[in-house]
Write a protein that holds these residues in place. Structure first.
Motif, PDB file in Angstrom:
ATOM      1  N   ARG A  49       0.538  -1.012  -0.115  1.00  0.00           N
ATOM      2  CA  ARG A  49      -0.066   0.208  -0.074  1.00  0.00           C
ATOM      3  C   ARG A  49       1.032   0.771  -0.229  1.00  0.00           C
ATOM      4  O   ARG A  49       0.560   2.123  -0.933  1.00  0.00           O
ATOM      5  N   PHE A  50       1.554   1.025   1.152  1.00  0.00           N
ATOM      6  CA  PHE A  50       2.860   2.376   0.733  1.00  0.00           C
ATOM      7  C   PHE A  50       3.348   2.502  -0.576  1.00  0.00           C
ATOM      8  O   PHE A  50       3.545   3.788  -1.083  1.00  0.00           O
ATOM      9  N   GLN A  51       3.724   1.335  -1.359  1.00  0.00           N
ATOM     10  CA  GLN A  51       3.801   1.760  -2.520  1.00  0.00           C
ATOM     11  C   GLN A  51       3.252   2.523  -3.488  1.00  0.00           C
ATOM     12  O   GLN A  51       3.775   2.993  -4.620  1.00  0.00           O
ATOM     13  N   PHE A  52       2.406   1.807  -3.384  1.00  0.00           N
ATOM     14  CA  PHE A  52       0.264   2.256  -3.800  1.00  0.00           C
ATOM     15  C   PHE A  52       0.642   4.034  -3.826  1.00  0.00           C
ATOM     16  O   PHE A  52       0.823   5.005  -4.577  1.00  0.00           O
ATOM     17  N   LEU A  53       1.071   4.385  -2.356  1.00  0.00           N
ATOM     18  CA  LEU A  53       0.670   5.994  -2.701  1.00  0.00           C
ATOM     19  C   LEU A  53       2.007   6.360  -3.162  1.00  0.00           C
ATOM     20  O   LEU A  53       1.927   7.801  -3.293  1.00  0.00           O
ATOM     21  N   ASP A  54       3.254   6.165  -2.744  1.00  0.00           N
ATOM     22  CA  ASP A  54       4.088   6.599  -3.489  1.00  0.00           C
ATOM     23  C   ASP A  54       4.042   6.578  -4.411  1.00  0.00           C
ATOM     24  O   ASP A  54       5.017   5.766  -5.246  1.00  0.00           O
ATOM     25  N   LYS A  55       3.894   7.795  -5.057  1.00  0.00           N
ATOM     26  CA  LYS A  55       3.449   7.604  -6.680  1.00  0.00           C
ATOM     27  C   LYS A  55       5.230   7.997  -8.049  1.00  0.00           C
ATOM     28  O   LYS A  55       4.429   7.402  -8.326  1.00  0.00           O
ATOM     29  N   ASP A  56       5.797   8.449  -6.862  1.00  0.00           N
ATOM     30  CA  ASP A  56       6.897   8.784  -7.355  1.00  0.00           C
ATOM     31  C   ASP A  56       8.207   7.849  -7.032  1.00  0.00           C
ATOM     32  O   ASP A  56       8.824   8.039  -7.734  1.00  0.00           O
ATOM     33  N   SER A  57       8.026   6.736  -6.445  1.00  0.00           N
ATOM     34  CA  SER A  57       8.946   6.042  -5.648  1.00  0.00           C
ATOM     35  C   SER A  57       9.651   6.156  -5.292  1.00  0.00           C
ATOM     36  O   SER A  57      10.878   5.809  -5.332  1.00  0.00           O
ATOM     37  N   ARG A  58       9.751   7.496  -4.339  1.00  0.00           N
ATOM     38  CA  ARG A  58      10.971   7.475  -4.215  1.00  0.00           C
ATOM     39  C   ARG A  58      11.273   6.974  -2.720  1.00  0.00           C
ATOM     40  O   ARG A  58      12.067   7.472  -1.925  1.00  0.00           O
ATOM     41  N   GLY A  59       9.966   5.995  -2.417  1.00  0.00           N
ATOM     42  CA  GLY A  59      10.296   5.667  -0.826  1.00  0.00           C
ATOM     43  C   GLY A  59      10.493   6.530   0.425  1.00  0.00           C
ATOM     44  O   GLY A  59      10.068   6.137   1.600  1.00  0.00           O
ATOM     45  N   SER A  60       9.603   7.263  -0.082  1.00  0.00           N
ATOM     46  CA  SER A  60       9.055   8.077   1.169  1.00  0.00           C
ATOM     47  C   SER A  60       7.734   8.593   0.398  1.00  0.00           C
ATOM     48  O   SER A  60       7.552   9.018  -0.863  1.00  0.00           O
ATOM     49  N   LEU A  61       6.794   8.914   1.715  1.00  0.00           N
ATOM     50  CA  LEU A  61       5.479   9.479   0.693  1.00  0.00           C
ATOM     51  C   LEU A  61       5.774  11.169   1.404  1.00  0.00           C
ATOM     52  O   LEU A  61       5.993  11.655   2.320  1.00  0.00           O
ATOM     53  N   ARG A  62       4.662  12.203   0.586  1.00  0.00           N
ATOM     54  CA  ARG A  62       4.926  12.844   1.267  1.00  0.00           C
ATOM     55  C   ARG A  62       3.450  13.726   1.292  1.00  0.00           C
ATOM     56  O   ARG A  62       2.336  12.888   1.315  1.00  0.00           O
ATOM     57  N   SER A  63       3.389  14.836   2.301  1.00  0.00           N
ATOM     58  CA  SER A  63       1.827  15.130   3.079  1.00  0.00           C
ATOM     59  C   SER A  63       1.164  15.119   1.587  1.00  0.00           C
ATOM     60  O   SER A  63       0.086  14.496   1.638  1.00  0.00           O
ATOM     61  N   GLU A  64       1.398  15.757   0.037  1.00  0.00           N
ATOM     62  CA  GLU A  64       0.244  15.645  -0.967  1.00  0.00           C
ATOM     63  C   GLU A  64      -0.020  14.191  -1.247  1.00  0.00           C
ATOM     64  O   GLU A  64      -1.104  13.810  -1.891  1.00  0.00           O
ATOM     65  N   ASP A  65       0.578  13.284  -1.262  1.00  0.00           N
ATOM     66  CA  ASP A  65       0.524  11.854  -1.829  1.00  0.00           C
ATOM     67  C   ASP A  65      -0.802  11.557  -1.074  1.00  0.00           C
ATOM     68  O   ASP A  65      -1.797  10.827  -1.347  1.00  0.00           O
ATOM     69  N   LEU A  66      -0.634  11.850   0.295  1.00  0.00           N
ATOM     70  CA  LEU A  66      -1.105  11.200   1.606  1.00  0.00           C
ATOM     71  C   LEU A  66      -3.098  12.025   1.200  1.00  0.00           C
ATOM     72  O   LEU A  66      -4.383  11.291   1.563  1.00  0.00           O
ATOM     73  N   GLU A  67      -3.037  13.321   1.136  1.00  0.00           N
ATOM     74  CA  GLU A  67      -3.813  14.003   1.379  1.00  0.00           C
ATOM     75  C   GLU A  67      -4.896  13.430  -0.606  1.00  0.00           C
ATOM     76  O   GLU A  67      -6.092  14.224  -0.820  1.00  0.00           O
ATOM     77  N   ALA A  68      -3.782  13.419  -1.375  1.00  0.00           N
ATOM     78  CA  ALA A  68      -5.101  12.698  -2.734  1.00  0.00           C
ATOM     79  C   ALA A  68      -5.574  11.612  -1.798  1.00  0.00           C
ATOM     80  O   ALA A  68      -6.747  11.310  -3.098  1.00  0.00           O
ATOM     81  N   ALA A  69      -5.225  11.051  -0.997  1.00  0.00           N
ATOM     82  CA  ALA A  69      -5.898   9.651  -0.993  1.00  0.00           C
ATOM     83  C   ALA A  69      -7.056  10.062  -0.072  1.00  0.00           C
ATOM     84  O   ALA A  69      -7.812   9.525   0.033  1.00  0.00           O
ATOM     85  N   LEU A  70      -7.072  11.232   0.120  1.00  0.00           N
ATOM     86  CA  LEU A  70      -8.590  11.683   1.803  1.00  0.00           C
ATOM     87  C   LEU A  70      -8.959  13.231   1.077  1.00  0.00           C
ATOM     88  O   LEU A  70      -9.329  13.375   1.514  1.00  0.00           O
ATOM     89  N   SER A  71      -9.153  12.615  -0.154  1.00  0.00           N
ATOM     90  CA  SER A  71      -9.512  13.698  -0.908  1.00  0.00           C
ATOM     91  C   SER A  71     -10.850  14.299  -0.409  1.00  0.00           C
ATOM     92  O   SER A  71     -11.346  15.545  -0.490  1.00  0.00           O
ATOM     93  N   GLU A  72     -11.537  12.873   0.121  1.00  0.00           N
ATOM     94  CA  GLU A  72     -13.494  13.334  -0.037  1.00  0.00           C
ATOM     95  C   GLU A  72     -13.665  13.509   1.478  1.00  0.00           C
ATOM     96  O   GLU A  72     -14.423  14.051   1.445  1.00  0.00           O
ATOM     97  N   ASN A  73     -12.526  12.925   2.349  1.00  0.00           N
ATOM     98  CA  ASN A  73     -12.580  12.773   3.452  1.00  0.00           C
ATOM     99  C   ASN A  73     -12.674  14.283   3.934  1.00  0.00           C
ATOM    100  O   ASN A  73     -11.023  15.582   3.557  1.00  0.00           O
TER     101      ASN A  73
END
Lengths: 190, 769
Positions: free
Chosen positions: A34-58
């Motif tokens: 899941r982490f890798q899925f969220l990590d769109k740029d495959s950088r090995g770590s997540l930025r807040s924008e990645d997570l916010e994209a997942a939570l856009s409707e919340n």
């Protein structure tokens, strides 16, 4: 598949993660995927924008991201550690009483929720903070007056020491009917 | 002296009731015998056509009214019994009501049998299934706490389906074994003759937990919500299983042949029965919600729609042999959120009270009839069969619950402890449904089955019903929290829902919250627009909940304070000349009508007092008879204490405000409410006090804040049915804020009388100064 597995092995340091939580390898693998899925740029770590994209409707998505992912980037062990707060632990399985789980470093779920309200970390939920939460949840559908009266009433009901803000104990007390500790558990993370 | 007198009076009450009871029964008997007499009289009358009879001044024509008369007698008896039990506090604490009612039924049945040697067949299946059962189930379904029900739906379904199946087969199979072992060719009824299929049929009848009995007993023990919803939910949902098994075994008995195909068909039939029932119920529920959208002009018949649609749902399901109970539950649960958003507050109260009344009377009647029907009918008491049945039922229940919990606990976050399991097992009461189904049997062994069923029912109701309360105390099972739902809980629950949905989204896990969120979204986007009238479709649930709370408080406030409490928040209100045009003020207050502002302080206070007391009295006089007039009931809980508190506070307020209350001077430091209403009425700019318009009045917890509640009434006022709307628009003509507030004041008083047409009918010319 072999490459993914090596990547998994190199990227997760089992000790650092397992010392914090004891999770099965299968769970870790799922979370890593899941982490890798969220990590769109495959950088090995997540930025807040990645997570916010997942939570856009919340409605409180930004708040969640902000509260949990405090550093600029989040690497996998931190990701797991933060999500581990929501694991249903053994102690939480009975309905009577809840203790924070110090051995695991896991915070008591109600304090987790409290922190989400209390953005400035002063230990109290002031009226403005409550108003902000209500505004986020209810959005544009209500007038400002209604929001204020709701906030006013909420504080009036919960505030026992008359300091015009809700401290942690009052928060817990007003929630004693809602079984918050078992509510704040996501099965997935067992 | 006084106490002794009172206690002797109390002691005579049971005798009084017994006397009443005997009188009623004898009345019944004599009336019926008179019926026979009058019919013979008619015959002799006809024979002597030629001779002239004197004009019959008094005649008895009982035939015409016999059926309604008897029904009314029974209902009256039930209601009097219900009244009577609560007058004997010691008894009602020890013995649950259901036991007492069955005893009364036995008594009445016995008396009737002695008097007339036959008992009216009161618990016929038609009466039971068509008239007595639906109100109880509708009451349960309409007020079903959705959240705990859905959260535990997996557990409930497991208990209902698998548990009932297990019970049925266990009891049915083993009782067959017992019969075979204990067969005795020389006794009256040879147990060995009972085949396997009748035994299984018997097992399926007796295995179902009965909602009526569970409700009756659990209501008195106030157990915690989780256990209550588990046992109660199980009792509701196992109806589908019972229906299917019953029909299945009956069919098999007719045809005499069972094959594997039939078993599979049985499974399919179960799914159809259960899902079909729910779909039928949901369909009618949506129809009801849709209808309620258009009832804004005929508020008086709104409750009728709710009842009719629900009953139709039940009957339609019964037509197709689907599960009527599940249909009724689905109907009530589906229609409730939408209907409540559409109907007026009074209709809501009506629905609530009618449902409670009907279900209460139904329940009472069911238990009484159970007693009566026991006396009637042939019984065959067979020790072996009956004790075996009893033991097997208990054992099956215990094993079933323990086994299922063991499996279920793997899937639950909050596990079920041993105490919980014990209560669930112990709460498996059987009741009148089993009896009625037994009544419908067509087998040869009906008598022995019926006797066994009745024995099990009596055992569970009497023994288990009576002992469950002490056991709950003994085991210290968690009880229900009596506190009402507060706004804090509502806010935090929603917050947590969003939080958990977010976490689930992060994990990528399609869990419980994810689907709930999707459903809510769908609901908000499409369904609410169709089913809810006007603006309220956009109203978020939190707001609706908040409005409900505020309405209750506002009603309570107006009722208890007589409007005077309102005065303290509108400090310059009750200007004398503006109170009266719509209210018939008594002559004593008329001098105040034309009072000029320059009154002496003392005189002013006096007039205020007079007006205050008279306003309260007038309000009661306003309740003239009118078919369309409904009067608001105050919220009963803690009402008396509230009144006392408010009275005391009012006195204090009067004393404080007395000095500063002038008639027409607008106050500079009024509440934001007042300033807002004034801003609406005055064109002049008005400086809002305080930093952010947050109310700065000291509010004490005994009286929830009045200014805010009244202000909110403003926002709610668009809906025609909520007559507590304050006029905010057409107050241009008003010069002072005081008059405006009086309008509101009058409005609030008037709202007590009329739910009907436009609430704005007094928005005519400005009040003459």
């Amino acid at each position: 598949f072999y490459r993914t597995r090596t990547r998994t092995r190199t990227q997760i340091k089992p000790d650092s993660v397992n010392s914090v939580i004891s999770a099965s390898a299968a769970h870790l693998l799922r979370l890593h995927q899941r982490f890798q899925f969220l990590d769109k740029d495959s950088r090995g770590s997540l930025r807040s924008e990645d997570l916010e994209a997942a939570l856009s409707e919340n409605p409180i998505g930004v708040r969640i991201v902000g509260a949990f992912f405090q550093q600029e980037t989040v690497d996998f062990p931190s990701f797991v550690r933060i999500l581990a707060h929501f694991r249903p632990t053994e102690k939480n399985r009975t309905r009577d009483g809840v203790q924070p789980d110090p051995a695991v470093g896991r915070k008591c779920p109600s304090s987790v929720a409290f922190q989400l309200y209390d953005q400035d970390r002063d230990g109290k939920i002031s009226r403005t903070e409550l108003l902000q939460v209500l505004r986020e949840m209810l959005g544009l559908q209500v007038t400002e007056e209604q929001l204020q009266s709701i906030a006013e009433r909420a504080i009036q009901e919960a505030d026992l020491d008359r300091d015009d803000a809700i401290c942690f104990d009052e928060f817990r007390k007003s929630l004693e009917k809602v079984n918050i500790d078992h509510k704040l558990s996501v099965r997935f993370l067992e | 002296m006084a106490t002794r007198g009172r206690s002797s009076f109390c002691r005579s009450l049971p005798e009084l009731e017994l006397l009443l009871l005997v009188i009623l029964v004898l009345l019944n008997g004599t009336v019926l015998s008179l019926e026979a007499a009058s019919s013979s009289e008619i015959h002799t009358g006809e024979g002597n056509n030629t001779s002239k009879k004197p004009f019959p001044v008094i005649g008895i024509m009982y035939d015409d009214v016999s059926v309604p008369f008897e029904i009314s007698l029974w209902v009256l008896l039930a209601s009097l019994m219900k009244l009577g039990f609560h007058l004997i506090p010691r008894l009602s604490n020890v013995v649950p009501e259901s036991c007492l009612l069955i005893s009364v039924g036995l008594l009445v049945g016995g008396i009737l049998k002695l008097a007339r040697d036959e008992v009216p067949p009161v618990l016929s299946d038609r009466i039971f299934f068509l008239c007595l059962l639906p109100p109880i189930i509708l009451d349960a379904g309409y007020f079903l706490p959705i959240r705990p029900f859905v959260e535990n739906i997996g557990t409930i379904l497991m208990f209902a389906v698998v548990g009932t199946l297990w019970n049925a087969f266990f009891v049915g199979g083993l009782i067959y074994g017992v019969c075979q072992l204990a067969q005795d060719k020389y006794s009256e009824i040879n147990l060995g003759n009972i085949g396997i299929l009748p035994c299984l049929l018997f097992g399926s009848i007796i295995s179902a937990v009965d909602p009526v009995a569970v409700l009756a007993v659990f209501e008195e023990i106030h157990i915690n919500e989780l256990l209550h919803i588990l046992v109660f939910g199980e009792s509701l949902l196992n109806d589908a299983v019972t229906v299917v098994l019953y029909h299945l075994f009956e069919e098999f008995m007719e045809s005499g042949l069972v094959s594997a195909v039939d078993a599979i068909l049985g499974l399919v039939s179960f799914l159809i029965v259960a899902l079909g029932g729910v779909l039928v119920g949901a369909f009618y529920g949506i129809l009801a919600a849709f209808t309620s959208r258009f009832t804004s002009h005929t508020r008086v018949i709104e409750p009728l729609f709710v009842f009719l649609y629900s009953y139709m749902a039940y009957l339609s399901a019964e037509v197709f042999h689907l599960s009527g109970i599940m249909s009724l539950i689905a109907c009530g649960a589906v229609m409730r959120p939408y209907v409540e958003a559409n109907i007026s507050h009074k209709s809501h109260t009506t629905i609530k009270y009618f449902l409670k009344m009907w279900s209460s009377v139904s329940e009472t009647l069911i238990f009484i009839f159970l007693g009566v029907a026991t006396v009637d009918g042939e019984h065959h008491w067979d020790w072996i069969f009956i004790t075996a049945t009893l033991i097997l039922c208990l054992v099956a229940r215990v094993i079933g619950v323990v086994g299922l919990t063991f499996v279920i606990n793997n899937f639950r976050i909050v596990k079920l402890t041993t105490k919980d399991q014990f209560i669930i097992a112990y709460g498996g009461l059987r009741g009148a449904i089993a009896f009625s189904l037994g009544f419908l049997l067509h087998t040869d062994h009906k008598k022995i089955f019926l006797t066994a069923i009745i024995t099990v029912i009596f055992f569970t109701v009497f023994v288990q019903g009576m002992t469950i309360k002490p056991l709950v105390e003994l085991l210290a099972v968690k009880k229900k929290h009596e506190a009402k739902r507060s706004i804090n809980e509502e806010i935090h629950t929603r917050f947590l829902d969003h939080l958990l949905t977010g976490i689930e989204d992060i994990c990528g896990h399609y869990g419980h919250h994810h689907w709930k969120n999707k459903l809510n979204r769908f609901n908000k986007k499409y369904v609410k627009k169709i089913l809810i009238a006007g603006d309220r479709c956009k109203e978020p649930q939190l707001i609706a909940f908040y409005h409900k709370l505020e309405m209750k408080h506002a009603i309570r406030m107006v009722e208890s304070g007589g409007g005077s409490k309102l005065n303290s928040s509108f400090p310059s209100t009750v200007s004398m000349q503006n109170i009266q045009p719509k209210i018939q003020s008594p002559p004593s207050a008329r001098p105040a009508e034309r009072a000029l502002p320059q009154l002496t302080k003392g005189r002013e206070e006096e007039i205020r007092q007079i007006l205050r007391t008279n306003l309260q009295r007038t309000r009661q006089r306003l309740q003239s008879y009118n078919r369309h007039t409904l009067v608001v009931d105050p919220d009963e809980e803690g009402f008396d204490d509230l009144i006392l508190k408010k009275r005391r506070m009012m006195e204090l307020d009067w004393k404080i405000k007395e000095m500063t209350n002038y008639l027409t001077v607008p106050h500079a430091q009024g509440s934001p409410t007042m300033s807002r209403t004034r801003m609406a009425s005055d064109s002049q700019a008005y400086v809002k006090p305080g930093a952010k318009g947050v109310p700065s009045i000291q509010i004490d917890l005994a009286s929830p804040q009045s200014p805010d509640s009244v202000r909110l009434l403003d926002e709610v006022g668009h809906d025609q049915g909520l007559t507590m709307s304050l006029p905010s628009s057409s107050s241009r003509a008003y010069k002072t804020g005081g008059k405006d507030d009086d309008r509101d004041h009058q409005k609030l008083l008037r709202c007590l009388s009329d739910p009907g047409p436009s609430a704005d009918e007094d928005e005519d010319e400005p009040i003459p100064t």
